[in-house]
Design an enzyme around this catalytic site. Structure first.
Site, PDB file in Angstrom:
ATOM      1  N   ASP A 339       0.651  -1.227  -0.007  1.00 21.95           N
ATOM      2  CA  ASP A 339      -0.163   0.227  -0.079  1.00 21.95           C
ATOM      3  C   ASP A 339       1.076   1.071  -0.018  1.00 21.95           C
ATOM      4  O   ASP A 339       2.187   1.221   0.309  1.00 21.95           O
ATOM      5  CB  ASP A 339      -1.039   0.329   1.181  1.00 21.95           C
ATOM      6  CG  ASP A 339      -2.303  -0.752   1.180  1.00 21.95           C
ATOM      7  OD1 ASP A 339      -2.529  -1.362   0.105  1.00 21.95           O
ATOM      8  OD2 ASP A 339      -2.596  -1.214   2.220  1.00 21.95           O
ATOM      9  N   ASP A 622      -4.347  -2.643   5.439  1.00 17.71           N
ATOM     10  CA  ASP A 622      -4.816  -2.251   6.737  1.00 17.71           C
ATOM     11  C   ASP A 622      -6.200  -2.305   6.721  1.00 17.71           C
ATOM     12  O   ASP A 622      -6.999  -2.239   7.791  1.00 17.71           O
ATOM     13  CB  ASP A 622      -4.432  -0.759   6.973  1.00 17.71           C
ATOM     14  CG  ASP A 622      -4.861   0.161   5.666  1.00 17.71           C
ATOM     15  OD1 ASP A 622      -5.618  -0.403   4.794  1.00 17.71           O
ATOM     16  OD2 ASP A 622      -4.340   1.184   5.991  1.00 17.71           O
ATOM     17  N   ASP A 626      -8.957  -5.644   2.288  1.00 22.97           N
ATOM     18  CA  ASP A 626      -7.425  -6.108   2.213  1.00 22.97           C
ATOM     19  C   ASP A 626      -7.424  -7.495   2.602  1.00 22.97           C
ATOM     20  O   ASP A 626      -6.294  -8.199   2.159  1.00 22.97           O
ATOM     21  CB  ASP A 626      -6.414  -5.267   2.792  1.00 22.97           C
ATOM     22  CG  ASP A 626      -6.263  -3.919   2.335  1.00 22.97           C
ATOM     23  OD1 ASP A 626      -6.671  -3.598   0.921  1.00 22.97           O
ATOM     24  OD2 ASP A 626      -5.729  -2.825   2.828  1.00 22.97           O
TER      25      ASP A 626
END
Length: 882
Positions: A339, A622, A626
């Site tokens: 990310d 997070d 995900d």
């Protein structure tokens, strides 16, 4: 709030709780200590040891073996399984503590006509909850009053703030649609605004809860488990083959060699059925012991110990390991999907540059000339709805305001008296419609301070403040416009600071301003992340940034982070990715560096495709969205600031959300893998030596060069202590310059094979010379027991000195030895224990005390391990160059 809310009554709360339940999420069934222990008994090497244990128990029961031999194997098995189980269980408990803390969040809710504070788990359907900036939405519901901007990236991957407006009476909305402007969902964060929501779904029925409950992805075997299973298979085959050969060689010696190949003597031997039976049983027991010696029973324990030791070290580096195999697997990664926000970038907005009206650029407030700095500082401090205060440690703490306001305020020093005492006459807060905020001040400086969008203010600036704080004519509009366009290409937003002497109202802006300057604002790349990304790339790991940002923003960040470097690096949007068939994606996968406008499904697909082409894949995340990808990946790195569901799905929790910690995880993984390889070489050297010498000895007339008890002593003492010694090996940065290990690659490399094969043959050759040579028997004063003790001690000490060779691939055996004091202590302890055993071992270990010159001979022969291995390393190095 323009409505009066009374909330549910106590009776209505109870009724709702009975009908719809509470807001608590059903805890995932976690493995108990016993469940984890049973799982660890599935290890292939443990299974081989259990078979050996059963055979030893049978022989002990029949009187052909000592009970302590079986006890030794049982202790090795229990230590290996218990250490690993306890380490994993204790870290799981630490993780559960993090989850429990999340359930203690307090929310404000209307109950019985009053505002009360309750725990998040106590919310029921129908509750009316007060939401404020910075709050995490505690349940699913609908907005009743106020207006909000919400960050829903953790739920649907949407990077832009979502605007939420109240649902009018009688108006309907689509339930479960995270993009609906009236709907609010558990886990989303309020970035600005204040409102009241009505709860429509709680607990497992919420969008958050449903995604958590659907998290069922079959996990792949870790690379280490695959390699160890292969090693166990090869060792078991070698052990069984060795056992059969030992049995044959023992019987050949008894039948033919001892009877001098004389037919009459051989016939006489077979006529004594009792002697033949005893020899067969003895040969069988010896064969079983050889099989036991061939199996490195210390290996499972060593792996458990090294993983356990490093879990504690990693926690000090903000890395919480939830699953033991996650550490080693991270060292095998060759693909990492990361990310952007909070991991590669800081996860917060920062002012990265200040530009004055003369187009002069300053990166910090302290670099700005004094008089101009006073104006900039005062303009910001007196025109913001964020507040600067001190925390308990005396540091600066900024509270209130949206992320932009906080970033702007963080740029200035705490110097509210730059222009003496200023009184705030009127304040106009920022709104998206007006695109500016204004504060009229009076006192030592009478003016109106303006902060807003460039298109609203910059064209009307006729003057600007120069370096001395004086107003001068503004002539650089075109240059600053170009500058703003350049910044926009780098995904940098700008705010204009200005002052005016005209009256400012909410409806109208002045026609003339004095420019204070331009603030360039961005969620900037972490400086340490740039270094960590470079290190990970050097380690042969492909880093792919996945973000919900638009393509231009993603490219700008990726370039700054050095993820995009080569001309053939590929940047794709989610739409472009989804238009490609799987095979096409696989073909370009090695060149993909950025996925922009990413959707949750993109992550899972990329993990799946990467694994299908044989890559070991890491994924960071997070959000709830995900979780499937984190679960599917070989290593899921969940962020510490993320959702509970993401942490539950991950193997490793990065407590500080920092890419540097991911790089550190890879280094730890590689160090552990190396430590395991070192231990395998150390132990297999002993095993090869014991196998060869036991096999050859009967053919040259040596009876029992090592007794069964001595072999078990070698295995138990050396394995257990060596596990501690190699488990404490330090992390070395040079490991990050090596290529990742292939998932199907053998754990025993050619170099390792040459090491234990060479030293195993050498220890066998020297041992046979010691036991068979007349010179050595005379040296030990014709005392056969002393000679056998000398050989036994040589066997142990040779392994000790070979341990120095094994712990480094370099010629310098002292390489980084100062960082593993445990190794020196343990090797010294082994030497001391061996000396003591020659005095107290007696008939059990077949030992007798040795004198000084006998010990000198043993020591001199043992030290040969070092120069011999140095020669081997030089030969291997020369061959590899060719």
């Amino acid at each position: 709030m323009n409505k009066k809310f009374s909330g549910l009554t106590t009776a209505e709360v109870e009724k709702s709780r009975q009908e719809h339940g509470t807001n608590g999420l059903t805890e995932k069934e976690t493995e108990t200590f016993l469940d984890k222990l049973k799982g660890n008994f599935d290890d292939p090497i443990i299974k081989i040891l259990l078979v050996a244990l059963v055979l030893n128990l049978i022989f002990a029961f029949l009187g052909y073996a000592e009970w302590f031999e079986a006890l030794g194997i049982a202790i090795a098995v229990l230590l290996a399984t218990l250490i690993g189980t306890w380490s994993e269980f204790s870290n799981e408990s630490a993780f559960q503590k993090l989850q429990e803390d999340a359930s203690k969040i307090i929310v404000k809710v209307f109950r019985d006509g009053h505002v009360v504070e309750i725990k998040i788990d106590d919310i029921v359907q129908g509750d009316e909850i007060i939401l404020q900036t910075g709050d995490k939405i505690p349940a699913d519901g609908v907005l009743l009053d106020g207006d909000l901007k919400v960050d829903q990236a953790s739920l649907n991957g949407e990077s832009d703030e979502a605007k939420k407006i109240p649902l009018e009476p009688g108006q309907e909305y689509e339930d479960g649609d995270t993009f609906n402007e009236h709907a609010l969902f558990r886990g989303a964060v309020i970035t600005s605004g204040e409102a009241v929501m009505k709860v429509t779904k709680v607990g497992d029925k919420s969008f958050f809860g449903q995604m958590a409950s659907e998290l069922t992805v079959e996990e792949r075997e870790s690379p280490l488990k695959l390699k160890l299973a292969d090693l166990a298979d090869k060792i078991s085959k070698a052990g069984y083959t060795g056992g059969v050969l030992i049995f044959i060689s023992f019987m050949v010696n008894k039948i033919f060699i001892e009877n001098q190949f004389n037919g009459a003597k051989i016939s006489e031997y077979f006529s004594n059925i009792g002697e033949v039976g005893n020899n067969v049983v003895e040969a069988f027991i010896l064969a079983v012991i050889i099989i036991v010696v061939a199996v490195p029973e210390g290996l499972p324990m060593m792996i458990a110990m090294v993983l356990s030791q490093n879990m504690k070290k990693m926690l000090r580096d903000n890395i919480l390991v939830r699953k033991l195999e996650g550490i080693e697997t991270s060292g095998s990664l060759n693909m990492l999907f990361s990310d952007k926000t909070g991991t590669i970038t800081k996860g917060q907005l920062d002012v990265v540059s200040y530009i004055n009206g003369a187009n002069e650029d300053y990166s910090k407030l302290g670099e700005i000339p004094t008089e101009l700095k006073r104006i900039v500082s005062t303009t910001i401090l007196n025109n913001t709805n964020a507040v600067m205060t001190e925390d308990e440690n005396g540091g600066i703490l900024i509270i209130g305001g949206n992320p932009t306001e906080k970033a702007v305020l963080a740029f200035v020093e705490k110097d509210e008296k730059s222009f003496g005492t200023l009184e705030h006459v009127t304040t106009i807060p920022f709104s998206s419609a007006r695109k500016f905020s204004a504060t009229q001040v009076a006192g030592d400086w009478n003016t109106t301070l303006i902060k807003g969008a460039p298109e609203k203010i910059l064209p009307n600036c006729s003057t600007y403040y120069d370096q001395d704080g004086q107003k001068v004519a503004f002539t650089k509009l075109a240059e600053l416009d170009n500058k703003i366009n350049e910044l926009a290409k780098k995904s940098i937003r700008v705010l204009i600071l200005a002052t005016t002497d005209e009256v400012v109202t909410e409806e109208s802006l002045p026609s003339d301003y004095t420019l204070v300057g331009i603030l360039a604002i961005r969620d900037d790349v972490r400086p340490e992340a740039i270094e960590a990304i470079h290190e990970v790339q050097q380690a042969g790991v492909q880093v792919v940034m996945i973000t919900g940002d638009r393509k231009e923003t993603a490219v700008a960040i990726a370039k700054d982070a050095n993820i995009l470097q080569a001309e053939d690096d590929i940047v794709l949007t989610s739409q472009e990715l989804n238009e490609m068939p799987d095979e096409e994606v696989k073909s370009i996968l090695p060149n993909i560096r950025v996925i922009a406008r990413a959707l949750p499904t993109d992550k899972s697909r990329l993990v799946r495709l990467s694994q299908e082409i044989g890559l070991v894949v890491g994924m960071t995340g997070d959000g709830v969205n995900d979780s499937p990808a984190l679960k599917r990946a070989d290593v899921g790195f969940a962020m510490g600031s993320g959702t509970e569901v993401a942490k539950e799905a991950g193997d490793i929790v990065i407590l500080d959300d920092n890419f540097k910690s991911i790089a550190q995880s890879i280094l730890f993984g590689r160090t552990i893998y190396r430590s395991i390889q070192k231990f395998i070489v150390f132990q297999l050297t002993l095993n090869v030596g014991a196998l060869l010498i036991s096999f050859i000895a009967p053919f040259v007339g040596i009876d029992h060069p090592l007794t069964i008890t001595q072999m078990l002593w070698v295995n138990l003492v050396m394995d257990t202590l060596a596990a501690l010694a190699f488990g404490a090996e330090p992390t070395l940065r040079r490991y990050m310059k090596e290529k990742p290990k292939d998932r199907a690659e053998n754990i025993v490399t050619k170099g390792m094979f040459s090491a234990f094969a060479t030293e195993g043959v050498v220890i066998t050759a020297i041992g046979l010379w010691m036991l068979k040579g007349e010179f050595m028997l005379k040296f030990f004063d014709n005392d056969l027991l002393a000679l056998q003790t000398g050989f036994f001690s040589f066997f142990i000490l040779y392994a000790v000195f070979n341990g120095f060779n094994t712990r480094t691939e370099k010629l310098n055996i002292f390489d980084n030895l100062n960082r593993n004091k445990m190794f020196l202590r343990i090797m010294l302890l082994i030497i001391v224990v061996q000396i003591v055993m020659t005095f107290i071992g007696g008939p059990i270990l077949r030992t007798t005390p040795l004198n000084f010159h006998e010990w000198a001979m043993v020591l001199g022969l043992s030290v040969l391990a070092i120069p011999i291995d140095m020669c081997r390393k030089l030969i291997v190095k020369a061959i590899s160059k060719d």
